[in-house]
Structure formats: structure tokens, C-alpha cells
Design a protein around this motif. Structure first.
Motif, PDB file in Angstrom:
ATOM      1  N   GLU A  28       1.129  -1.156  -0.239  1.00 50.84           N
ATOM      2  CA  GLU A  28      -0.288  -0.147  -0.219  1.00 50.84           C
ATOM      3  C   GLU A  28       0.849   1.086   0.213  1.00 50.84           C
ATOM      4  O   GLU A  28       1.920   1.278   0.825  1.00 50.84           O
ATOM      5  CB  GLU A  28      -0.643   0.121   0.957  1.00 50.84           C
ATOM      6  N   VAL A 116     -10.139  -9.721  -2.181  1.00 45.30           N
ATOM      7  CA  VAL A 116      -9.008  -8.585  -2.707  1.00 45.30           C
ATOM      8  C   VAL A 116      -9.141  -7.321  -1.563  1.00 45.30           C
ATOM      9  O   VAL A 116      -9.761  -6.450  -1.385  1.00 45.30           O
ATOM     10  CB  VAL A 116      -8.895  -7.931  -4.274  1.00 45.30           C
ATOM     11  N   GLN A 117      -7.501  -7.026  -1.351  1.00 45.20           N
ATOM     12  CA  GLN A 117      -7.069  -6.436  -0.338  1.00 45.20           C
ATOM     13  C   GLN A 117      -6.494  -4.829  -1.172  1.00 45.20           C
ATOM     14  O   GLN A 117      -6.019  -5.130  -2.188  1.00 45.20           O
ATOM     15  CB  GLN A 117      -6.370  -6.615   1.142  1.00 45.20           C
ATOM     16  N   PRO A 118      -6.464  -4.001  -0.674  1.00 45.26           N
ATOM     17  CA  PRO A 118      -5.634  -2.745  -1.484  1.00 45.26           C
ATOM     18  C   PRO A 118      -4.906  -2.658  -2.285  1.00 45.26           C
ATOM     19  O   PRO A 118      -3.941  -2.023  -2.611  1.00 45.26           O
ATOM     20  CB  PRO A 118      -5.975  -1.187  -0.473  1.00 45.26           C
ATOM     21  N   CYS A 120      -3.439  -5.627  -2.526  1.00 40.57           N
ATOM     22  CA  CYS A 120      -3.501  -6.880  -3.457  1.00 40.57           C
ATOM     23  C   CYS A 120      -3.377  -5.844  -5.291  1.00 40.57           C
ATOM     24  O   CYS A 120      -3.332  -6.250  -6.647  1.00 40.57           O
ATOM     25  CB  CYS A 120      -4.320  -7.409  -3.770  1.00 40.57           C
ATOM     26  N   LEU A 121      -3.510  -4.910  -5.694  1.00 43.26           N
ATOM     27  CA  LEU A 121      -4.471  -3.769  -6.689  1.00 43.26           C
ATOM     28  C   LEU A 121      -2.780  -3.367  -6.970  1.00 43.26           C
ATOM     29  O   LEU A 121      -3.018  -3.059  -8.399  1.00 43.26           O
ATOM     30  CB  LEU A 121      -5.113  -2.440  -6.481  1.00 43.26           C
ATOM     31  N   LYS A 147     -10.883  -5.048  -8.218  1.00 46.74           N
ATOM     32  CA  LYS A 147     -10.547  -3.679  -7.365  1.00 46.74           C
ATOM     33  C   LYS A 147     -10.845  -4.508  -5.913  1.00 46.74           C
ATOM     34  O   LYS A 147     -11.560  -5.288  -5.336  1.00 46.74           O
ATOM     35  CB  LYS A 147     -12.543  -3.382  -7.495  1.00 46.74           C
ATOM     36  N   SER A 148     -11.195  -3.492  -5.047  1.00 48.79           N
ATOM     37  CA  SER A 148     -10.467  -4.199  -3.382  1.00 48.79           C
ATOM     38  C   SER A 148     -11.751  -4.196  -2.845  1.00 48.79           C
ATOM     39  O   SER A 148     -12.943  -3.754  -3.502  1.00 48.79           O
ATOM     40  CB  SER A 148     -10.643  -2.790  -2.999  1.00 48.79           C
TER      41      SER A 148
END
Length: 172
Positions: A28, A116-118, A120-121, A147-148
Motif C-alpha cells: 500500500e 482483494v485487499q487494497p 493487492c491492486l 477492485k478492493s
């Protein structure tokens, strides 16, 4: 099947998912593009832990996804496809147990969703923004445009029936 074994399977997958969620926070707000080394630090330990859990318990444990990057993570059968579909339609379902189908080895299967976590994007966001190492190493990549909060996939745990294991060892 021993309830303690079933509880251990759930506990192990919860620990793995907490580990994944914790490690991915390292991505992140990352200023530079993730590299292969980033993946080795963030994602690989989760896969290694899954392998170890299977080995330690005599289970088969794997990550499964419809949108996979590693072809080994594709659904192995219609049951895995059905469970992924159910999890996609019901985000409130975290995990579930299924008995083996007649065409499968006897045992129980535990499936635990992966969201999906932020962080992961950084590697699983838009197709055009994937890191260079992903585009180069995975030409058939399907694990993008998330998407998260989306369903990323699931952990699949197969626990063979004890009787089947005992029978196969006593007749061999």
C-alpha cells in the motif's frame, strides 16, 4: 471425521489469510513498481505456508481462482468451479465445507474465500498497469482488473477420510 481436525483446517486457513492480509499492506502506497523480489517477499511466503500446512497434516491445500496468474491455481474440477461461483455471488460467505463428489477421492473439502485487499491492486489492478515482471513472466495472466473487496479466489483444503487412508496402507 474428528471435529478437532476440521477445526484445525479452519484455524490454519484463517491464520494464512491473516498472514496474507498483513503482508500485502507492505504494497500500500508503494512509490516504486513492484518487482519479482517484491512478490517473493509478499506473496511467496503465503504459498509456502499453504504447502507446509498440507505436508504437516496429510492434506492437500492449494489456492484456486477463476482469474489466475499461475495455471496451477485454476479450478481442478466442477466442485471448485461451483464453490467459486457461490462465493462470488455471496460475499457474506467466508468459508464452507463440502463432501467429496462421487468422482472425487473420499474426504471433506474446506473452502475459504480470499478477498482483494487494497495492496493487492499493485499487481492485480488494471491490466495495463500490471508491473513489468508480471507482464513478462505471465503472458497468459488472467489475474487483473480487480477492485478492493472483490473475490480473488479461495483456499481449498482436502482432508482425506481416515478410513480410506488406513485401508490403503493395510492392503498395500
Amino acid at each position: 471425521m474428528d471435529p478437532a481436525v476440521l477445526a484445525r483446517a479452519v484455524s490454519e486457513m484463517e491464520q494464512v489469510d491473516r498472514m496474507r492480509a498483513s503482508r500485502v499492506t507492505m504494497l500500500e502506497g508503494l512509490a516504486e513498481e513492484p518487482t519479482l523480489e517484491t512478490m517473493r517477499e509478499v506473496c511467496m511466503p503465503v504459498g509456502q505456508r499453504i504447502i507446509a500446512i498440507g505436508r504437516e497434516n496429510g492434506w492437500t491445500v492449494r489456492q484456486v481462482a477463476t482469474q489466475y496468474r499461475n495455471p496451477n491455481h485454476a479450478p481442478a474440477d466442477s466442485q471448485e468451479e461451483d464453490v467459486l461461483d457461490l462465493l462470488a455471488r455471496h460475499p457474506e460467505v467466508t468459508g464452507l465445507w463440502e463432501s467429496s463428489r462421487p468422482d472425487q477421492a473420499k474426504g471433506l473439502r474446506y473452502y475459504r474465500r480470499i478477498d482483494v485487499q487494497p495492496g493487492c491492486l499493485a499487481c492485480h489492478g488494471s491490466k495495463d498497469n500490471r508491473p513489468a515482471f508480471v507482464r513478462e513472466r505471465y503472458p497468459d495472466d488472467r489475474a487483473f482488473d480487480f477492485k478492493s473487496g472483490d473475490l480473488r479466489g479461495m483456499y481449498a483444503v482436502f482432508i482425506p477420510e481416515v478410513l480410506e487412508v488406513m485401508e490403503s496402507t493395510s492392503h498395500g
